[in-house]
Design an enzyme around this catalytic site. Structure first.
Site, PDB file in Angstrom:
ATOM      1  N   HIS A   1       0.839  -1.200   0.000  1.00  0.00           N
ATOM      2  CA  HIS A   1       0.000   0.000   0.000  1.00  0.00           C
ATOM      3  C   HIS A   1       0.880   1.259   0.000  1.00  0.00           C
ATOM      4  CE1 HIS A   1      -3.634   2.369   1.429  1.00  0.00           C
ATOM      5  NE2 HIS A   1      -2.644   3.186   1.765  1.00  0.00           N
ATOM      6  N   GLU A   2       1.846   1.314   0.901  1.00  0.00           N
ATOM      7  CA  GLU A   2       2.669   2.523   1.022  1.00  0.00           C
ATOM      8  C   GLU A   2       3.539   2.749  -0.206  1.00  0.00           C
ATOM      9  OE1 GLU A   2       1.967   4.704   3.134  1.00  0.00           O
ATOM     10  OE2 GLU A   2       0.629   3.409   4.274  1.00  0.00           O
TER      11      GLU A   2
ATOM     12  N   HIS B   1       1.666   4.349  -3.024  1.00  0.00           N
ATOM     13  CA  HIS B   1       1.518   5.810  -2.965  1.00  0.00           C
ATOM     14  C   HIS B   1       2.654   6.491  -3.748  1.00  0.00           C
ATOM     15  CE1 HIS B   1      -2.008   6.375  -0.608  1.00  0.00           C
ATOM     16  NE2 HIS B   1      -1.541   5.788   0.482  1.00  0.00           N
TER      17      HIS B   1
ATOM     18  N   TYR C   1      -4.530  14.283  -3.340  1.00  0.00           N
ATOM     19  CA  TYR C   1      -4.947  13.550  -2.148  1.00  0.00           C
ATOM     20  C   TYR C   1      -6.084  14.254  -1.424  1.00  0.00           C
ATOM     21  CZ  TYR C   1      -4.227  10.072   1.498  1.00  0.00           C
ATOM     22  OH  TYR C   1      -4.379   9.017   2.371  1.00  0.00           O
TER      23      TYR C   1
ATOM     24  N   GLU D   1      -6.021   6.443  -2.472  1.00  0.00           N
ATOM     25  CA  GLU D   1      -6.055   5.461  -1.379  1.00  0.00           C
ATOM     26  C   GLU D   1      -6.424   4.066  -1.891  1.00  0.00           C
ATOM     27  OE1 GLU D   1      -5.522   4.726   1.834  1.00  0.00           O
ATOM     28  OE2 GLU D   1      -4.265   6.483   1.598  1.00  0.00           O
TER      29      GLU D   1
ATOM     30  N   ASP E   1     -10.352  13.978   7.105  1.00  0.00           N
ATOM     31  CA  ASP E   1      -9.627  12.928   6.377  1.00  0.00           C
ATOM     32  C   ASP E   1      -9.450  13.308   4.893  1.00  0.00           C
ATOM     33  OD1 ASP E   1      -8.392  10.446   5.858  1.00  0.00           O
ATOM     34  OD2 ASP E   1     -10.319   9.446   5.510  1.00  0.00           O
TER      35      ASP E   1
ATOM     36  N   HIS F   1     -10.131   7.904   3.180  1.00  0.00           N
ATOM     37  CA  HIS F   1     -10.064   6.520   3.671  1.00  0.00           C
ATOM     38  C   HIS F   1     -11.442   5.876   3.828  1.00  0.00           C
ATOM     39  CE1 HIS F   1      -5.997   7.885   4.911  1.00  0.00           C
ATOM     40  NE2 HIS F   1      -5.667   6.643   4.630  1.00  0.00           N
TER      41      HIS F   1
END
Ligand SMILES: [Zn+2]
Length: 330
Positions: A150-151, A154, A165, A174, A247, A252
């Site tokens: 996931h990271e 990005h 974002y 996301e 957020d 998310h």
């Protein structure tokens, strides 16, 4: 004569001490024990990745512990990060013919043991950072391999479509990280789309938490329901779209909608998610139709355009979650 290593605690007891050892843990362990990994070098002969430790402080990147091609360090967080980044770089290189996050083999810098009791993992624009968790709710953030995938994704998104974002483009940003994080995990486990659990962050919650994982791509909104943490707020379709300034505009929460579209498309197409729907989503992310401000409908249209013979399955998946390619998403 070979040296016999006598462990004080026998393996069958260690198994009992780790009742939450998942299939991913076992697959990563087998991979670690299989020896050095083929993807050792990034651009200009530098190691493909380098894992540092912050020694529970806040200075980044910290001290180098292990680089690509080197054996296990014995530090769980370091070795989990090493195995996870290997599996992630492999997915991008072997399936999508992409060399690292920038497409040019940039070495990946990772730091573990960031601060003390730190409950997160992140990409800061130059490197990946992982906390050890607070030890009550969250364990180590290096543990679930999909968190690592996931990271790093990005970083891929930043260097390709550059999806802003916030709002729908942020929720897509996301979602793409969950999509390719899940593909890393499914490929590591050799699971087809039909066999996969579609959970994100399984193994991150410690046993006291009432939940299966942080997110559930197949059933957004059902991953956890815990007295302390509350209930998983993700929406499964556009009827639950959250308009908020929190957020970054609900990135998310609303990501559950495109997450479920990917799951539905992957299962309808069949076979392995990373090869079927994954290839289509990757082509959309890196193609000319998706850019910083792309919304759900725009991204849906890009995936349908990239789907070739699977356009019907992809169109149907988006329709189920209330997003019409080229039309209004309401
Ligand atoms: Zn993210």
């Amino acid at each position: 004569m070979t040296t016999r290593v006598c462990h004080f605690i026998p393996p069958y007891l260690l198994e009992r001490l780790q009742p939450h050892l998942t299939d991913v843990d076992r697959a990563l362990r087998a991979r670690r024990e299989a020896g050095p990994h083929p993807v050792r070098q990034g651009a200009a002969g530098a190691p493909a990745w380098v894992v540092h430790t912050c020694h529970n402080g806040a200075d980044l990147p910290g001290d180098v512990v292990r680089s690509a091609g080197q054996p296990a360090s014995g530090d769980d967080a370091v070795d989990e990060a090493a195995a996870g980044i290997s599996a992630t770089l492999d997915l991008y290189r072997e399936v999508y013919d992409r060399a690292s996050f920038d497409g040019e083999g940039a070495p990946v810098s990772l730091s573990v043991h960031y601060e003390r009791g730190y409950d997160n993992a992140y990409w800061d624009g130059t490197q990946l950072v992982f906390g050890d968790g607070d030890g009550k709710v969250f364990g180590r953030f290096t543990k679930p391999v999909d968190v690592l995938g996931h990271e790093l994704t990005h970083a891929v998104t930043e260097r390709t479509a550059g999806l802003t974002y916030s709002g729908q483009s942020g929720a897509l940003n996301e979602s793409l990280s969950d999509v390719f994080g899940s593909c890393v995990k499914q490929r590591l486990l050799g699971q087809s789309a039909a066999q996969a659990d579609w959970l994100i962050g399984e193994g991150l919650f410690l046993p006291a938490v009432q939940g299966r994982a942080l997110r559930d791509m197949a059933h957004p909104g059902t991953a956890y329901d815990d007295p302390q943490l509350g209930k998983d707020p993700q929406a499964p379709d556009m009827s639950g779209y959250v308009d908020t300034t929190d957020d970054n505009g609900g990135v998310h929460t609303n990501s559950g909608i495109p997450n479920r579209a990917f799951y539905l498309a992957a299962v309808a197409i069949g076979g392995n998610a990373w090869e079927g729907a994954g290839r289509i989503w990757y082509d959309a992310l890196t193609g000319p139709d998706v850019s910083a401000g792309t919304d759900f409908a725009g991204f849906a249209a890009a995936t349908v355009a990239a789907a070739g013979a699977h356009a019907d399955e992809v169109t149907a998946a988006w329709k189920t979650v209330g997003v019409g390619p080229g039309g209004s998403a309401s």
